[in-house]
Structures are given as structure tokens and as C-alpha cells.
Motif scaffolding. Sequence first.
Motif, PDB file in Angstrom:
ATOM      1  N   ALA A 103      -1.392  -5.530  16.649  1.00 41.92           N
ATOM      2  CA  ALA A 103      -0.491  -4.989  17.665  1.00 41.92           C
ATOM      3  C   ALA A 103      -0.965  -3.647  18.207  1.00 41.92           C
ATOM      4  O   ALA A 103      -0.323  -3.071  19.091  1.00 41.92           O
ATOM      5  N   GLY A 104      -2.077  -3.132  17.668  1.00 41.15           N
ATOM      6  CA  GLY A 104      -2.655  -1.907  18.194  1.00 41.15           C
ATOM      7  C   GLY A 104      -2.343  -0.654  17.408  1.00 41.15           C
ATOM      8  O   GLY A 104      -2.705   0.453  17.833  1.00 41.15           O
ATOM      9  N   PHE A 105      -1.703  -0.787  16.243  1.00 36.04           N
ATOM     10  CA  PHE A 105      -1.407   0.375  15.419  1.00 36.04           C
ATOM     11  C   PHE A 105      -2.628   0.758  14.578  1.00 36.04           C
ATOM     12  O   PHE A 105      -3.472  -0.088  14.267  1.00 36.04           O
ATOM     13  N   HIS A 106      -2.705   2.029  14.211  1.00 35.55           N
ATOM     14  CA  HIS A 106      -3.792   2.470  13.347  1.00 35.55           C
ATOM     15  C   HIS A 106      -3.212   3.221  12.149  1.00 35.55           C
ATOM     16  O   HIS A 106      -2.015   3.516  12.094  1.00 35.55           O
ATOM     17  N   ASP A 107      -4.072   3.503  11.183  1.00 34.39           N
ATOM     18  CA  ASP A 107      -3.648   4.140   9.927  1.00 34.39           C
ATOM     19  C   ASP A 107      -2.518   3.352   9.262  1.00 34.39           C
ATOM     20  O   ASP A 107      -1.516   3.912   8.793  1.00 34.39           O
ATOM     21  N   VAL A 108      -2.692   2.033   9.220  1.00 32.56           N
ATOM     22  CA  VAL A 108      -1.656   1.160   8.647  1.00 32.56           C
ATOM     23  C   VAL A 108      -1.725   1.202   7.121  1.00 32.56           C
ATOM     24  O   VAL A 108      -2.785   0.996   6.530  1.00 32.56           O
ATOM     25  N   THR A 109      -0.586   1.458   6.490  1.00 31.25           N
ATOM     26  CA  THR A 109      -0.476   1.429   5.034  1.00 31.25           C
ATOM     27  C   THR A 109       0.738   0.592   4.665  1.00 31.25           C
ATOM     28  O   THR A 109       1.809   0.775   5.240  1.00 31.25           O
ATOM     29  N   VAL A 110       0.574  -0.327   3.721  1.00 30.22           N
ATOM     30  CA  VAL A 110       1.683  -1.166   3.264  1.00 30.22           C
ATOM     31  C   VAL A 110       2.093  -0.717   1.868  1.00 30.22           C
ATOM     32  O   VAL A 110       1.270  -0.638   0.955  1.00 30.22           O
ATOM     33  N   HIS A 111       3.379  -0.423   1.712  1.00 27.68           N
ATOM     34  CA  HIS A 111       3.940   0.011   0.438  1.00 27.68           C
ATOM     35  C   HIS A 111       4.826  -1.082  -0.148  1.00 27.68           C
ATOM     36  O   HIS A 111       5.508  -1.803   0.587  1.00 27.68           O
ATOM     37  N   HIS A 121      10.565  -6.247  -1.208  1.00 31.23           N
ATOM     38  CA  HIS A 121      10.362  -5.874   0.188  1.00 31.23           C
ATOM     39  C   HIS A 121       9.106  -5.027   0.336  1.00 31.23           C
ATOM     40  O   HIS A 121       8.702  -4.320  -0.597  1.00 31.23           O
ATOM     41  N   LEU A 122       8.517  -5.103   1.520  1.00 29.73           N
ATOM     42  CA  LEU A 122       7.330  -4.331   1.870  1.00 29.73           C
ATOM     43  C   LEU A 122       7.674  -3.378   3.006  1.00 29.73           C
ATOM     44  O   LEU A 122       8.518  -3.686   3.847  1.00 29.73           O
ATOM     45  N   LEU A 123       7.013  -2.235   3.044  1.00 33.92           N
ATOM     46  CA  LEU A 123       7.188  -1.282   4.138  1.00 33.92           C
ATOM     47  C   LEU A 123       5.812  -0.900   4.663  1.00 33.92           C
ATOM     48  O   LEU A 123       5.006  -0.308   3.936  1.00 33.92           O
ATOM     49  N   ALA A 124       5.536  -1.267   5.908  1.00 31.83           N
ATOM     50  CA  ALA A 124       4.284  -0.883   6.560  1.00 31.83           C
ATOM     51  C   ALA A 124       4.536   0.307   7.457  1.00 31.83           C
ATOM     52  O   ALA A 124       5.447   0.297   8.279  1.00 31.83           O
ATOM     53  N   VAL A 125       3.748   1.355   7.292  1.00 34.64           N
ATOM     54  CA  VAL A 125       3.850   2.534   8.156  1.00 34.64           C
ATOM     55  C   VAL A 125       2.531   2.690   8.903  1.00 34.64           C
ATOM     56  O   VAL A 125       1.455   2.407   8.365  1.00 34.64           O
ATOM     57  N   ALA A 126       2.642   3.113  10.171  1.00 41.15           N
ATOM     58  CA  ALA A 126       1.455   3.187  11.006  1.00 41.15           C
ATOM     59  C   ALA A 126       1.676   4.220  12.105  1.00 41.15           C
ATOM     60  O   ALA A 126       2.805   4.690  12.319  1.00 41.15           O
ATOM     61  N   ARG A 127       0.603   4.531  12.806  1.00 38.15           N
ATOM     62  CA  ARG A 127       0.665   5.474  13.926  1.00 38.15           C
ATOM     63  C   ARG A 127       0.300   4.780  15.235  1.00 38.15           C
ATOM     64  O   ARG A 127      -0.475   3.825  15.265  1.00 38.15           O
ATOM     65  N   VAL A 128       0.895   5.293  16.300  1.00 33.86           N
ATOM     66  CA  VAL A 128       0.605   4.772  17.635  1.00 33.86           C
ATOM     67  C   VAL A 128      -0.662   5.399  18.147  1.00 33.86           C
ATOM     68  O   VAL A 128      -0.845   6.620  17.996  1.00 33.86           O
TER      69      VAL A 128
END
Length: 270
Positions: A206-214, A263-270
Motif C-alpha cells: 500500500a506504499g507504507f514504509h518502516d513497517v513493524t508488526v507487533h 491480535h497483531l498491530l502493524a505500525v508504519a509511516r507515510v
Amino acid sequence: MTIPRVDSEIIDFYTETFDEATRLSASADGALEMVRTQELLRRHLPPAPAAVLDVGGGPGAHARWLTADGYRGHLVDPVARHVDQAASAGCTAETGDARDLSADDGSYDAVLLLGPLYHLPDRADRDQALAEARRVAAPGGLVAVAAINRYASLFEHTATTWLDRENVHAAVTDILATGVHESGRKGFTTAFFPTGPQLAEEMRAAGFHDVTVHAIEGPTWSLLKATEQHTGTSLIGTPLFNAALSAARAAEPYPDLLAASSHLLAVARV
């Protein structure tokens, strides 16, 4: 205000069958999800009073603590009951669809999707929801996406001892194979369950970067569920709850343990 295109079965489930307002406070595994979601988001959110869009924010469980932390929040949810319940959360709220947000481009410092991907089994719909989150987030802004883990139902229905029921076993087997809880099956509504790597791949696509899944609850949440189910005693705030919370924190550096979380939480930057 956009007009939701969410399946009526999903709207009916949250309107007539299930009270989402109590999910994160009525059980120890729900409370664990809340505590861990808070600490993970606080680690990544920009400082208050940043503007936060809570997409699929339900009855405002997260909007309440975000408001208390000083954030300027707006909540969007397709369920009218949830929007009404969120009226006391300290943020503005509207009925809407994650795939067609009314917000302007780049208008929020952080965008949360802590529910929409649960109920979008088609990849094209998930892609559209992620594209909308990216559109309304400011450049460099945070986007955080929650998902139900592919393997959660296996742990959950072992804890409840329902896994040996033929219909439950069939549903869990299908989820493990496809990631989809099909419409019409009892116990839940239409839902999608990705793996950690799958969630990360969709975020990157989807174009996000610095993706981390917790892993939100970590690997021992089902011990809490099983113990509560079979003793009838709340474990919130007990030594076992605190141990499960410690386990979630200790497991963070080990990606293999993602598979054991509910549950999983993905955090990312635009």
C-alpha cells in the motif's frame, strides 16, 4: 458524511448480537489487549495534541484514553450504535466507511485502523482501506493497523474447549487454511485473519514504509482465557495477568512468537 458499504450481517452483529463496548474490559484477555495496544501506540504516536483519526473506532474505547492523553481525535465507524456510544469519548464522531473517508488529504498526524481489516475478507477492499488511511495521513505521519491473527481461533477454541465440536473444528480448520471466517457461521461475523508476514506485505504494497508488526497480547493470552472460562473468576490485575503482560513484553524481540498472539498491530509511516 460517507454512506457505509459494510455488509448488513456485520452491522447487525455489532448492533444486535455483540456489545463491543465491553470487550476490552470484561475479560482478562480483553484487558490485556487494551493495555498492550495503549503501550504500543504510545511508543509510536506523535506527541499530543496531534490530530488522530480513529477509523473503525467502535464505541470509543481507544478514543477515550487518547483524549485523556491530550490528542485531538475524530472517530469514524460504520455502526450507528457505536457512533452513539462514542459520544462520551471526548472526540467528534461520524458514521462512515474505512474505504471512503470524508477527511481531507494529509489532514491527520496519525490514522488508526484498529478494526476495519477484521471485516474485509477481499484483498481489494483491504487495499482500498489502507489507501484511504495513507491519503488522509500527513506526510511522515503514523498509520497503525490492527488485525486478528490467523492462529487466534485455534488458541481461543482450545481455551474454551469448543475445538472438539464438529462445526467449530470445521470453522477453525477453514480459517487456518484461508484466513477467512465465512458469513453465516455462528459465533462471529464475516472476518479476515492474516498472518504477521501477510499483514506486513499488504502494508508495504500500500506504499507504507518502516513497517513493524507487533504481537499485541503475546504468547500466553489463552492461558488467561482458559483459566477464566473454567474457574469463573476474573483474572484482571492478578499475578497471572501480570505474568501474561510480562510475557508479551519479553516476546517482542522474537518474530516467531507473533503466531501465538490473538491480535497483531502493524505500525508504519507515510
